[in-house]
Design a protein around this motif. Sequence first.
Motif, PDB file in Angstrom:
ATOM      1  N   LYS A  37      17.998 -54.317 -48.020  1.00  9.00           N
ATOM      2  CA  LYS A  37      19.187 -54.469 -48.851  1.00  9.00           C
ATOM      3  C   LYS A  37      19.106 -55.649 -49.943  1.00  9.00           C
ATOM      4  CE  LYS A  37      24.209 -55.341 -48.618  1.00  9.00           C
ATOM      5  NZ  LYS A  37      24.741 -54.342 -49.514  1.00  9.00           N
ATOM      6  N   GLU A  38      19.582 -55.619 -50.991  1.00 13.75           N
ATOM      7  CA  GLU A  38      19.255 -56.645 -52.191  1.00 13.75           C
ATOM      8  C   GLU A  38      20.276 -57.796 -52.051  1.00 13.75           C
ATOM      9  OE1 GLU A  38      16.709 -56.957 -54.018  1.00 13.75           O
ATOM     10  OE2 GLU A  38      15.919 -54.617 -54.293  1.00 13.75           O
ATOM     11  N   ASP A  39      20.023 -58.835 -52.677  1.00 17.40           N
ATOM     12  CA  ASP A  39      20.899 -59.874 -52.857  1.00 17.40           C
ATOM     13  C   ASP A  39      22.325 -59.373 -53.335  1.00 17.40           C
ATOM     14  OD1 ASP A  39      18.844 -61.135 -51.550  1.00 17.40           O
ATOM     15  OD2 ASP A  39      18.522 -62.745 -53.252  1.00 17.40           O
ATOM     16  N   SER A  40      22.070 -58.553 -54.603  1.00 14.48           N
ATOM     17  CA  SER A  40      23.004 -58.380 -55.575  1.00 14.48           C
ATOM     18  C   SER A  40      23.020 -56.915 -55.980  1.00 14.48           C
ATOM     19  CB  SER A  40      22.903 -59.379 -56.754  1.00 14.48           C
ATOM     20  OG  SER A  40      23.765 -59.026 -57.827  1.00 14.48           O
ATOM     21  N   HIS A  41      23.958 -56.460 -56.811  1.00 15.91           N
ATOM     22  CA  HIS A  41      24.139 -55.090 -57.176  1.00 15.91           C
ATOM     23  C   HIS A  41      23.643 -55.159 -58.564  1.00 15.91           C
ATOM     24  CE1 HIS A  41      27.385 -56.954 -59.431  1.00 15.91           C
ATOM     25  NE2 HIS A  41      28.454 -56.416 -58.589  1.00 15.91           N
ATOM     26  N   GLU A  58      48.870 -68.237 -63.837  1.00 13.59           N
ATOM     27  CA  GLU A  58      49.873 -68.851 -64.565  1.00 13.59           C
ATOM     28  C   GLU A  58      51.364 -68.751 -64.075  1.00 13.59           C
ATOM     29  OE1 GLU A  58      49.324 -66.850 -68.540  1.00 13.59           O
ATOM     30  OE2 GLU A  58      47.401 -68.187 -68.750  1.00 13.59           O
ATOM     31  N   ARG A  59      51.574 -67.509 -63.194  1.00 14.99           N
ATOM     32  CA  ARG A  59      52.837 -67.222 -63.042  1.00 14.99           C
ATOM     33  C   ARG A  59      52.904 -67.531 -61.558  1.00 14.99           C
ATOM     34  NH1 ARG A  59      53.850 -61.143 -65.442  1.00 14.99           N
ATOM     35  NH2 ARG A  59      53.068 -61.362 -67.623  1.00 14.99           N
ATOM     36  N   GLY A  60      52.360 -68.382 -60.910  1.00 20.98           N
ATOM     37  CA  GLY A  60      52.464 -68.794 -59.674  1.00 20.98           C
ATOM     38  C   GLY A  60      52.229 -68.008 -58.280  1.00 20.98           C
ATOM     39  N   TRP A  61      51.284 -67.173 -58.531  1.00 26.97           N
ATOM     40  CA  TRP A  61      50.543 -66.562 -57.468  1.00 26.97           C
ATOM     41  C   TRP A  61      49.357 -67.337 -57.030  1.00 26.97           C
ATOM     42  CZ3 TRP A  61      51.636 -61.127 -55.921  1.00 26.97           C
ATOM     43  CH2 TRP A  61      52.672 -60.618 -56.772  1.00 26.97           C
ATOM     44  N   VAL A  62      49.394 -67.156 -55.318  1.00 28.96           N
ATOM     45  CA  VAL A  62      48.298 -67.946 -54.842  1.00 28.96           C
ATOM     46  C   VAL A  62      47.370 -66.990 -53.992  1.00 28.96           C
ATOM     47  CG1 VAL A  62      48.228 -69.630 -52.969  1.00 28.96           C
ATOM     48  CG2 VAL A  62      50.172 -69.719 -54.575  1.00 28.96           C
ATOM     49  N   ARG A  63      46.090 -67.409 -54.092  1.00 30.96           N
ATOM     50  CA  ARG A  63      45.052 -66.579 -53.223  1.00 30.96           C
ATOM     51  C   ARG A  63      45.153 -66.586 -52.112  1.00 30.96           C
ATOM     52  NH1 ARG A  63      38.395 -66.590 -54.512  1.00 30.96           N
ATOM     53  NH2 ARG A  63      38.368 -64.870 -52.903  1.00 30.96           N
ATOM     54  N   LYS A  64      45.280 -65.552 -51.263  1.00 31.20           N
ATOM     55  CA  LYS A  64      45.108 -65.576 -49.573  1.00 31.20           C
ATOM     56  C   LYS A  64      43.801 -65.570 -49.082  1.00 31.20           C
ATOM     57  CE  LYS A  64      47.809 -62.324 -47.829  1.00 31.20           C
ATOM     58  NZ  LYS A  64      48.486 -61.073 -47.327  1.00 31.20           N
ATOM     59  N   MET A  65      43.825 -65.910 -47.995  1.00 27.00           N
ATOM     60  CA  MET A  65      42.387 -66.013 -47.068  1.00 27.00           C
ATOM     61  C   MET A  65      41.963 -64.650 -46.952  1.00 27.00           C
ATOM     62  SD  MET A  65      41.655 -68.025 -43.547  1.00 27.00           S
ATOM     63  CE  MET A  65      41.932 -69.523 -44.316  1.00 27.00           C
ATOM     64  N   ARG A  66      40.708 -64.332 -46.856  1.00 25.73           N
ATOM     65  CA  ARG A  66      39.890 -63.023 -46.793  1.00 25.73           C
ATOM     66  C   ARG A  66      39.736 -62.870 -45.359  1.00 25.73           C
ATOM     67  NH1 ARG A  66      34.726 -61.138 -47.517  1.00 25.73           N
ATOM     68  NH2 ARG A  66      34.504 -59.105 -48.194  1.00 25.73           N
ATOM     69  N   LEU A  67      40.131 -61.448 -44.875  1.00 19.14           N
ATOM     70  CA  LEU A  67      39.862 -61.404 -43.382  1.00 19.14           C
ATOM     71  C   LEU A  67      38.567 -60.737 -43.355  1.00 19.14           C
ATOM     72  CD1 LEU A  67      43.014 -59.416 -42.629  1.00 19.14           C
ATOM     73  CD2 LEU A  67      42.597 -61.699 -42.156  1.00 19.14           C
ATOM     74  N   ALA A  68      37.998 -61.062 -42.111  1.00 17.17           N
ATOM     75  CA  ALA A  68      36.628 -60.531 -41.907  1.00 17.17           C
ATOM     76  C   ALA A  68      36.149 -59.084 -42.280  1.00 17.17           C
ATOM     77  CB  ALA A  68      36.247 -60.839 -40.261  1.00 17.17           C
ATOM     78  N   ASP A  69      36.958 -58.136 -42.023  1.00 19.06           N
ATOM     79  CA  ASP A  69      36.724 -56.686 -42.337  1.00 19.06           C
ATOM     80  C   ASP A  69      37.500 -56.447 -43.547  1.00 19.06           C
ATOM     81  OD1 ASP A  69      39.369 -56.718 -41.430  1.00 19.06           O
ATOM     82  OD2 ASP A  69      39.302 -54.737 -40.452  1.00 19.06           O
ATOM     83  N   ALA A  70      37.869 -57.192 -44.194  1.00 22.71           N
ATOM     84  CA  ALA A  70      38.525 -56.959 -45.711  1.00 22.71           C
ATOM     85  C   ALA A  70      37.557 -56.584 -46.687  1.00 22.71           C
ATOM     86  CB  ALA A  70      39.247 -58.037 -46.332  1.00 22.71           C
ATOM     87  N   GLY A  71      37.903 -55.419 -47.725  1.00 21.98           N
ATOM     88  CA  GLY A  71      37.372 -55.283 -48.910  1.00 21.98           C
ATOM     89  C   GLY A  71      36.967 -56.316 -49.872  1.00 21.98           C
ATOM     90  N   PRO A  72      36.587 -56.015 -50.945  1.00 17.81           N
ATOM     91  CA  PRO A  72      35.960 -57.019 -51.639  1.00 17.81           C
ATOM     92  C   PRO A  72      37.027 -57.607 -52.696  1.00 17.81           C
ATOM     93  CG  PRO A  72      35.696 -54.628 -52.730  1.00 17.81           C
ATOM     94  CD  PRO A  72      36.249 -54.515 -51.324  1.00 17.81           C
ATOM     95  N   ALA A  73      38.173 -57.279 -52.456  1.00 16.58           N
ATOM     96  CA  ALA A  73      39.351 -57.767 -53.407  1.00 16.58           C
ATOM     97  C   ALA A  73      39.720 -59.261 -52.956  1.00 16.58           C
ATOM     98  CB  ALA A  73      40.631 -57.024 -53.070  1.00 16.58           C
ATOM     99  N   GLN A  74      39.966 -59.911 -54.253  1.00 18.14           N
ATOM    100  CA  GLN A  74      40.609 -61.164 -53.993  1.00 18.14           C
ATOM    101  C   GLN A  74      42.294 -60.919 -53.880  1.00 18.14           C
ATOM    102  OE1 GLN A  74      39.427 -64.139 -57.017  1.00 18.14           O
ATOM    103  NE2 GLN A  74      37.212 -63.293 -57.133  1.00 18.14           N
ATOM    104  N   ASP A 127      29.727 -62.107 -50.310  1.00 16.17           N
ATOM    105  CA  ASP A 127      30.390 -61.817 -49.099  1.00 16.17           C
ATOM    106  C   ASP A 127      30.574 -60.472 -48.795  1.00 16.17           C
ATOM    107  OD1 ASP A 127      31.356 -64.581 -49.043  1.00 16.17           O
ATOM    108  OD2 ASP A 127      32.822 -64.155 -50.270  1.00 16.17           O
ATOM    109  N   CYS A 128      29.597 -59.548 -49.167  1.00 17.61           N
ATOM    110  CA  CYS A 128      29.360 -58.075 -48.899  1.00 17.61           C
ATOM    111  C   CYS A 128      29.509 -57.756 -47.311  1.00 17.61           C
ATOM    112  CB  CYS A 128      28.258 -57.548 -49.519  1.00 17.61           C
ATOM    113  SG  CYS A 128      27.975 -55.777 -49.167  1.00 17.61           S
ATOM    114  N   ASN A 129      30.208 -57.106 -47.041  1.00 25.36           N
ATOM    115  CA  ASN A 129      30.467 -56.790 -45.310  1.00 25.36           C
ATOM    116  C   ASN A 129      30.388 -55.364 -45.232  1.00 25.36           C
ATOM    117  OD1 ASN A 129      33.119 -55.937 -46.433  1.00 25.36           O
ATOM    118  ND2 ASN A 129      33.821 -57.173 -45.045  1.00 25.36           N
ATOM    119  N   ARG A 130      30.022 -54.656 -46.183  1.00 24.85           N
ATOM    120  CA  ARG A 130      30.268 -53.066 -45.822  1.00 24.85           C
ATOM    121  C   ARG A 130      28.999 -52.159 -46.301  1.00 24.85           C
ATOM    122  NH1 ARG A 130      32.200 -55.751 -49.716  1.00 24.85           N
ATOM    123  NH2 ARG A 130      31.843 -55.130 -51.921  1.00 24.85           N
TER     124      ARG A 130
END
Length: 326
Positions: free
Chosen positions: A304-308, A216-232, A256-259
């Motif tokens: 490793k399972e599909d989901s937690h 609502e306040r104009g924040w824009v989602r950034k592209m996620r890096l390959a080694d990034a954590g789970p944050a949007q 997108d789990c990578n860890r």
Amino acid sequence: MQPLQDLQGRKFPYLRLSVTDLCNFRCNYCLPDGCLDHHHSEALTVDEIRRLVTAFASVGVEKIRLTGGEPTLRQDFSDIVRTIKQIPGIKKLAMTTNGYKMDQRVTDWLDAGIDAINVSVDSLDPRAFELITGHNRLREILSGIQNAFDHGLPSIKVNAVAMKGINDDELDAFLDWIRDYPVSIRFIELMQTGNNQDFFQKYHFPGKKIQELLLERGWVRKMRLADAGPAQEYCHSDYEGTVGLIMPYSKDFCNDCNRLRVTSLGQLQLCLFAESGIDLRDLLQSDEQQEALVARIRDSLRLKEDSHFLEQGWTGGTQNLSQMGG
């Protein structure tokens, strides 16, 4: 050597390595009674850590995050950092800390070789901070963050667990803080663990609400890096800092789990909420066991399972997040 991959095709360039399960804070969402049960004296040795990280690096892991408990309670923490920095293939060494004595120690961590720091700051109000953590240490932590910047660290991530009726009214305060300050706030949705079910039911605050306010306040989602954590992660042209949202109850969170995670006792955890781990420690006793160690890691990924399954109330064997650093 072929990089690590599970049956779902997910790749794993990122390892979260707990170096102790001891914590000296009493956060209300994790250890409200303090750390009464730990195995600090039995944690992996520096040589065991070297062998472990060497094996993971050989199969494509490039980023290591040192966690706890509180990792800096290890007297040999700087030795661990220097050892990992010398391992070929490791491009980034990060740490997560509660900020204990950070104002005095952060330059030592950086000089040893730490590349990135996440520090927990669940409130910018000293009274609320003490209520949440059991410690009146907000000032020293904020001073430690500034010392890190003064020592050349370009940015810091700050973790804040969002809790209804405790700190959910502090969004504006956090945003004001990062308007001209290169901090990335990570708002983490409160997760249910084996020991906090009543607390979770009372104080859970959906990350979706913060996401809606940001958009609502104009924040824009950034592209996620390959080694990034789970944050949007979100950015705004008027702000030097950024905002990350970790929403484990959101749809497709695990896609997108990578860890991967290894506990301080050498147990490979395929998920934060796995029922149990796979023991690696018996293969960390000599350098000649590397081939067998890599083979066990690869074989384990088939499980490793599909989901937690958090949305179904499943918490696995995780009694509290200090067991393996979240």
